[in-house]
Structures are given as C-alpha cells and as structure tokens.
Design a protein around this motif. Structure first.
Motif, PDB file in Angstrom:
ATOM      1  N   UNK A 230       0.828  -1.207   0.000  1.00  9.40           N
ATOM      2  CA  UNK A 230       0.000   0.000   0.000  1.00  9.40           C
ATOM      3  C   UNK A 230       0.867   1.263   0.000  1.00  9.40           C
ATOM      4  N   UNK A 231       2.008   1.206   0.668  1.00  6.78           N
ATOM      5  CA  UNK A 231       2.910   2.356   0.683  1.00  6.78           C
ATOM      6  C   UNK A 231       3.445   2.645  -0.721  1.00  6.78           C
ATOM      7  N   UNK A 232       3.737   1.582  -1.461  1.00 12.55           N
ATOM      8  CA  UNK A 232       4.335   1.756  -2.785  1.00 12.55           C
ATOM      9  C   UNK A 232       3.309   2.128  -3.859  1.00 12.55           C
ATOM     10  N   UNK A 233       2.115   1.538  -3.795  1.00 12.37           N
ATOM     11  CA  UNK A 233       1.194   1.656  -4.922  1.00 12.37           C
ATOM     12  C   UNK A 233      -0.112   2.390  -4.622  1.00 12.37           C
ATOM     13  N   UNK A 234      -0.513   2.486  -3.348  1.00 10.71           N
ATOM     14  CA  UNK A 234      -1.777   3.165  -3.023  1.00 10.71           C
ATOM     15  C   UNK A 234      -1.557   4.543  -2.410  1.00 10.71           C
ATOM     16  N   UNK A 235      -0.650   4.645  -1.454  1.00 12.05           N
ATOM     17  CA  UNK A 235      -0.446   5.917  -0.764  1.00 12.05           C
ATOM     18  C   UNK A 235      -0.087   7.078  -1.695  1.00 12.05           C
TER      19      UNK A 235
ATOM     20  N   UNK B  67      -9.361   4.506  -7.531  1.00 15.07           N
ATOM     21  CA  UNK B  67      -8.812   3.174  -7.305  1.00 15.07           C
ATOM     22  C   UNK B  67      -8.374   2.552  -8.629  1.00 15.07           C
ATOM     23  N   UNK B  68      -9.213   2.734  -9.655  1.00 17.06           N
ATOM     24  CA  UNK B  68      -8.869   2.178 -10.960  1.00 17.06           C
ATOM     25  C   UNK B  68      -7.566   2.776 -11.478  1.00 17.06           C
ATOM     26  N   UNK B  69      -7.366   4.069 -11.285  1.00 18.54           N
ATOM     27  CA  UNK B  69      -6.162   4.725 -11.786  1.00 18.54           C
ATOM     28  C   UNK B  69      -4.896   4.184 -11.116  1.00 18.54           C
ATOM     29  N   UNK B  70      -4.955   3.952  -9.811  1.00 22.05           N
ATOM     30  CA  UNK B  70      -3.758   3.457  -9.132  1.00 22.05           C
ATOM     31  C   UNK B  70      -3.471   1.998  -9.504  1.00 22.05           C
ATOM     32  N   UNK B  71      -4.537   1.233  -9.759  1.00 21.40           N
ATOM     33  CA  UNK B  71      -4.337  -0.161 -10.153  1.00 21.40           C
ATOM     34  C   UNK B  71      -3.866  -0.290 -11.594  1.00 21.40           C
ATOM     35  N   UNK B  72      -4.319   0.624 -12.451  1.00 19.80           N
ATOM     36  CA  UNK B  72      -3.998   0.511 -13.880  1.00 19.80           C
ATOM     37  C   UNK B  72      -2.500   0.601 -14.147  1.00 19.80           C
ATOM     38  N   UNK B  73      -1.766   1.265 -13.271  1.00 25.91           N
ATOM     39  CA  UNK B  73      -0.328   1.415 -13.482  1.00 25.91           C
ATOM     40  C   UNK B  73       0.421   0.094 -13.353  1.00 25.91           C
ATOM     41  N   UNK B  74      -0.122  -0.859 -12.592  1.00 24.39           N
ATOM     42  CA  UNK B  74       0.575  -2.132 -12.373  1.00 24.39           C
ATOM     43  C   UNK B  74      -0.285  -3.332 -12.758  1.00 24.39           C
TER      44      UNK B  74
ATOM     45  N   UNK C 225      -3.311  -8.119  -5.214  1.00 26.93           N
ATOM     46  CA  UNK C 225      -3.172  -7.993  -3.756  1.00 26.93           C
ATOM     47  C   UNK C 225      -3.457  -6.566  -3.303  1.00 26.93           C
ATOM     48  N   UNK C 226      -2.982  -5.592  -4.069  1.00 24.36           N
ATOM     49  CA  UNK C 226      -3.271  -4.190  -3.732  1.00 24.36           C
ATOM     50  C   UNK C 226      -4.768  -3.931  -3.805  1.00 24.36           C
ATOM     51  N   UNK C 227      -5.417  -4.460  -4.829  1.00 28.15           N
ATOM     52  CA  UNK C 227      -6.871  -4.304  -4.964  1.00 28.15           C
ATOM     53  C   UNK C 227      -7.586  -4.864  -3.733  1.00 28.15           C
ATOM     54  N   UNK C 228      -7.200  -6.060  -3.308  1.00 28.26           N
ATOM     55  CA  UNK C 228      -7.849  -6.687  -2.153  1.00 28.26           C
ATOM     56  C   UNK C 228      -7.621  -5.864  -0.885  1.00 28.26           C
ATOM     57  N   UNK C 229      -6.430  -5.327  -0.713  1.00 28.80           N
ATOM     58  CA  UNK C 229      -6.101  -4.596   0.508  1.00 28.80           C
ATOM     59  C   UNK C 229      -6.741  -3.221   0.532  1.00 28.80           C
ATOM     60  N   UNK C 230      -6.805  -2.560  -0.611  1.00 27.71           N
ATOM     61  CA  UNK C 230      -7.528  -1.288  -0.680  1.00 27.71           C
ATOM     62  C   UNK C 230      -8.999  -1.511  -0.355  1.00 27.71           C
TER      63      UNK C 230
END
Length: 259
Positions: free
Chosen positions: A120-125, A141-148, A158-163
């Motif tokens: 979350x620190x690397x990809x969501x924060x 949320x879609x924008x932050x996920x689309x990068x990876x 995993x980031x999607x599940x944790x967000x």
C-alpha cells in the motif's frame, strides 16, 4: 406516556430499558451502569443508536441528541455516518493504520503485516494516501491499479484486495456511505494475460540451502512443498493426498514409502 425525570434517571437501579418517549431509552445494565439509546424505525427497518453514558450525558442532552438523530433519519441521512463526519474522517493512510492494528492479533507473523504496509505504501499511498476515505472514488482506485495491472498482475490483485479491505472497514465504521466498488473497478480494467508454461525448476544444488529457509515460513503450503521435495511426489498428488494413503515411518517394523 410518562416521561423520565432527572431524579428518576439518577435513582434508576433495576436492570432494564426505560422509555422517555419518542424512541429515547435509558438502559440500566445488571452491573448498574446506565446509558442512552435512541431507537428509530423507518420503512420497516429499526435501528438503535447509542447516545452515551448517562453519567456523562444529561437527560436534556440525550433528548436533544435523539431529536437530531430522528431528523437525520427522516432526511435520509445515516446518523452514524454524520457522527463520524463530525469527529473527523480519517485519510486512507490513517485508516490503513487502524485496519492493521485491528488485524495484528489474528496474523501469525509480522511478515504479513509488512507485506500489507509495503504494497500500500508503494502503490496506493502515492495516489490516495492523503485522501479522506469518504472521498475515495472508483476512478481513483482504478487509476492506481492501472499502473501495475498488466506489468505486475499478482501485486495488483493484492493491492486491490487490501484497498478494498480498508475501504470496507471505513464503511462498516461509518466513515463511508457505501462499500468499495471493487467488482465494478475490476470490470473496468483490461483482462490480465494468463501465465503460460511451467515455472523454472530450482537447480538441485540449491535445494539443501532452500529447505531451512522454507521451514521458517508458517503455512500449510510450506509443509506441502517440503513434502513434495522430500518424497519426489507430483504436486497434484500432494495436494489431493489423504491420510489413508500415507504410512508414517516408525523406529522399527516395516514401512512403505509415502505416496
């Protein structure tokens, strides 16, 4: 219906629920503690809202708070959500800290928490860390996920599940008026490519050093992998094995090699 008086509230000692009218109740517990509850019913749905301890909230204050709750319900507002807003809604970063604290006791090791924090620190924060949880939208949320999503598919899932877990905690805590729209977000992302072929095999010379590192992990999959390595069994046979297919080796007497 007769309403409560200040003296009646102070002298109440018998356990039970005592009505003041208009859905306001004084609740006396068996231990003697007293608290206020406002019961509201609309469209066939009934909800109870705690107002506070009778030792700290006076009868007049409880009546005023009950009137406010009833007005909010009539206007289609959620009193719990409104109360949270008045107290201050946390940012996604602050909410993550609360979720980690709540789940810390249920996790078997610190590695899981570290993985949560790192992902979350690397990809969501960088995208939503300082945004209040009630203001986080599906497109964010879609924008932050689309990068990876395509370059790091497993990490993205995993980031999607944790967000989603953090935002669902925020919803259940009254900080959001809706759950996280994770299913709709996933449908708006491109389909991730399937991984073809087999994983590369570990050179046998590295296996002796790998086993001690494997034993430091805490999971059933770790035990299954070690069993497969030591018995040279196929992975499908290990995953589907039952106890009656295995004979444990003893200090004496005949034994069969585990299947």
């Amino acid at each position: 219906m007769k309403r409560l008086s200040v003296s009646a509230v102070k002298s109440a000692s018998r356990p039970g629920r005592f009505s003041d009218g208009d859905g306001l109740y004084l609740v006396v517990q068996p231990g003697g503690s007293k608290s206020w509850v406002c019961r509201v019913q609309k469209a066939g749905n009934r909800r109870d809202f705690g107002i506070g301890s009778a030792a700290k909230v006076s009868l007049g204050e409880a009546r005023e708070r009950a009137r406010e709750i009833r007005s909010q319900v009539e206007m289609g507002l959620d009193p719990l959500f409104e109360r949270r807003k008045a107290q201050g809604i946390p940012t996604f970063r602050e909410a993550t800290a609360k979720v980690l604290a709540a789940h810390r006791k249920s996790w078997k090791n610190e590695k899981h928490e570290a993985q949560w924090q790192q992902s979350l620190r690397d990809y969501a924060f960088p995208h939503i860390g300082n945004v209040r949880v009630n203001e986080i939208t599906g497109p964010m949320i879609r924008n932050l996920l689309s990068e990876i999503w395509l370059s790091k598919p497993e990490t993205a899932r995993r980031v999607r599940q944790r967000v989603g877990a953090v935002l669902n905690w925020a919803y259940s805590s009254g900080y959001r008026d809706s759950e996280a729209p994770m299913q709709a977000i996933t449908k708006g992302l491109p389909r991730q490519p399937k991984q073809d072929g087999h994983f590369a095999a570990m050179p046998f010379t590295k296996v002796p050093a790998f086993i001690p590192a494997l034993r430091e992990r805490e999971s059933f999959s770790r035990l299954a992998l070690e069993f497969a390595i030591l018995t040279a069994s196929r992975s499908g046979e290990v995953r589907g094995a039952t106890w009656d297919e295995t004979t444990l080796r003893t200090a004496c007497g005949p034994s069969r090699r585990a299947v």
